[in-house]
Design a protein around this motif. Structure first.
Motif, PDB file in Angstrom:
ATOM      1  N   GLU A  46      44.366  41.346  41.020  1.00 55.10           N
ATOM      2  CA  GLU A  46      44.154  40.442  42.159  1.00 55.10           C
ATOM      3  C   GLU A  46      43.439  39.168  41.713  1.00 55.10           C
ATOM      4  N   THR A  47      42.566  39.265  40.721  1.00 58.70           N
ATOM      5  CA  THR A  47      41.871  38.079  40.211  1.00 58.70           C
ATOM      6  C   THR A  47      42.861  37.110  39.579  1.00 58.70           C
ATOM      7  N   VAL A  48      43.793  37.632  38.790  1.00 57.43           N
ATOM      8  CA  VAL A  48      44.823  36.784  38.173  1.00 57.43           C
ATOM      9  C   VAL A  48      45.697  36.164  39.261  1.00 57.43           C
ATOM     10  N   LYS A  49      46.032  36.953  40.244  1.00 53.08           N
ATOM     11  CA  LYS A  49      46.855  36.469  41.355  1.00 53.08           C
ATOM     12  C   LYS A  49      46.159  35.303  42.071  1.00 53.08           C
ATOM     13  N   GLU A  50      44.896  35.466  42.401  1.00 58.85           N
ATOM     14  CA  GLU A  50      44.142  34.411  43.081  1.00 58.85           C
ATOM     15  C   GLU A  50      44.010  33.168  42.215  1.00 58.85           C
ATOM     16  N   GLU A  51      43.711  33.365  40.948  1.00 61.62           N
ATOM     17  CA  GLU A  51      43.558  32.240  40.017  1.00 61.62           C
ATOM     18  C   GLU A  51      44.875  31.471  39.888  1.00 61.62           C
ATOM     19  N   SER A  52      45.983  32.167  39.798  1.00 61.03           N
ATOM     20  CA  SER A  52      47.298  31.525  39.698  1.00 61.03           C
ATOM     21  C   SER A  52      47.596  30.726  40.955  1.00 61.03           C
ATOM     22  N   CYS A  95      50.449  44.576  41.805  1.00 61.48           N
ATOM     23  CA  CYS A  95      49.182  43.854  41.918  1.00 61.48           C
ATOM     24  C   CYS A  95      48.083  44.848  42.272  1.00 61.48           C
ATOM     25  N   ILE A  96      47.057  44.875  41.453  1.00 62.85           N
ATOM     26  CA  ILE A  96      46.000  45.867  41.647  1.00 62.85           C
ATOM     27  C   ILE A  96      44.620  45.214  41.649  1.00 62.85           C
ATOM     28  N   THR A  97      43.696  45.914  42.266  1.00 60.87           N
ATOM     29  CA  THR A  97      42.286  45.532  42.217  1.00 60.87           C
ATOM     30  C   THR A  97      41.631  46.446  41.198  1.00 60.87           C
ATOM     31  N   VAL A  98      40.888  45.856  40.282  1.00 58.81           N
ATOM     32  CA  VAL A  98      40.197  46.642  39.261  1.00 58.81           C
ATOM     33  C   VAL A  98      38.748  46.817  39.700  1.00 58.81           C
ATOM     34  N   SER A  99      38.345  48.059  39.849  1.00 62.46           N
ATOM     35  CA  SER A  99      36.968  48.359  40.264  1.00 62.46           C
ATOM     36  C   SER A  99      36.034  48.259  39.073  1.00 62.46           C
ATOM     37  N   ASN A 100      34.921  47.640  39.285  1.00 56.85           N
ATOM     38  CA  ASN A 100      33.843  47.555  38.293  1.00 56.85           C
ATOM     39  C   ASN A 100      34.289  47.077  36.909  1.00 56.85           C
ATOM     40  N   PRO A 101      34.930  45.913  36.827  1.00 57.24           N
ATOM     41  CA  PRO A 101      35.263  45.406  35.494  1.00 57.24           C
ATOM     42  C   PRO A 101      33.969  45.115  34.724  1.00 57.24           C
TER      43      PRO A 101
END
Length: 194
Positions: A46-52, A95-101
């Motif tokens: 999701e972070t990559v998605k938002e950044e893109s 598209c996934i959310t990664v918990s506690n990177p």
């Protein structure tokens, strides 16, 4: 690499036809097509998605600035075409959310790099090139890398990028984070089964 994938659109300007399609776009597009054909799952956080999403308009504007084309309606029209490609990519990918990177681990790795003269020189050059205040990558870039490292704990991860913050330290990051980093321009040589 999501932005590079989306940067493809034909346009007309002053009776001339043009196409926004950098070489790297073809490489990534072919890679995505091959993944679809071989049923290899592409994962985007999701972070990559938002950044893109946030940086796509800037990428389109940079292309037209270099081309010397200042028509805002044309830029917007091309942006919408590129945005559609980006949405299509997101729909295909998981598209996934990664918990506690483990962002602190990644930050500490870059701080270690800053202590070694040859690696510090690379960080300083990247700081100047990207016109940022810190020699460390942005928090978002460190989070993206931390997400990849977290996913690599239970999966084989190939991290495809054109960002110097990762590529300049490819060997060091691969060893420390147990991920494989691949430059966009090398994606056609990627063996998806290893």
């Amino acid at each position: 690499s999501c932005i590079i994938y989306s940067l493809r659109a034909k346009y007309k300007f002053k009776r001339k036809e043009g196409e926004l399609a950098p070489l790297a776009n073809s490489l990534i597009s072919n890679f995505v097509g091959e993944c679809k054909q071989k049923k290899v799952q592409i994962v985007i956080t999701e972070t990559v998605k938002e950044e893109s999403d946030q940086k796509l308009l800037r990428a389109v504007n940079r292309y037209f600035d270099k081309a010397g084309i200042f028509s805002h309606p044309l830029r917007f029209q091309v942006f919408l075409k590129c945005r559609k490609r980006l949405i299509d990519l997101f729909q295909y990918c998981k598209c996934i959310t990664v918990s506690n990177p483990k962002v602190d681990i990644v930050r500490n790795i870059y701080k270690e790099f800053a202590k070694k003269p040859s690696l510090r020189d690379k960080l300083v050059k990247l700081k100047e090139k990207k016109k940022r205040h810190s020699i460390l990558p942005s928090e978002t870039d460190m989070k993206i890398l931390a997400e990849a490292a977290t996913l690599a704990e239970n999966n084989n991860v190939v991290f495809i990028t054109d960002d110097g913050d990762y590529l300049e330290f490819k060997d060091e990051l691969e060893k420390k984070l147990h991920i494989r980093i691949c430059a966009v321009l090398e994606v056609q040589h990627l063996n998806m089964y290893n």
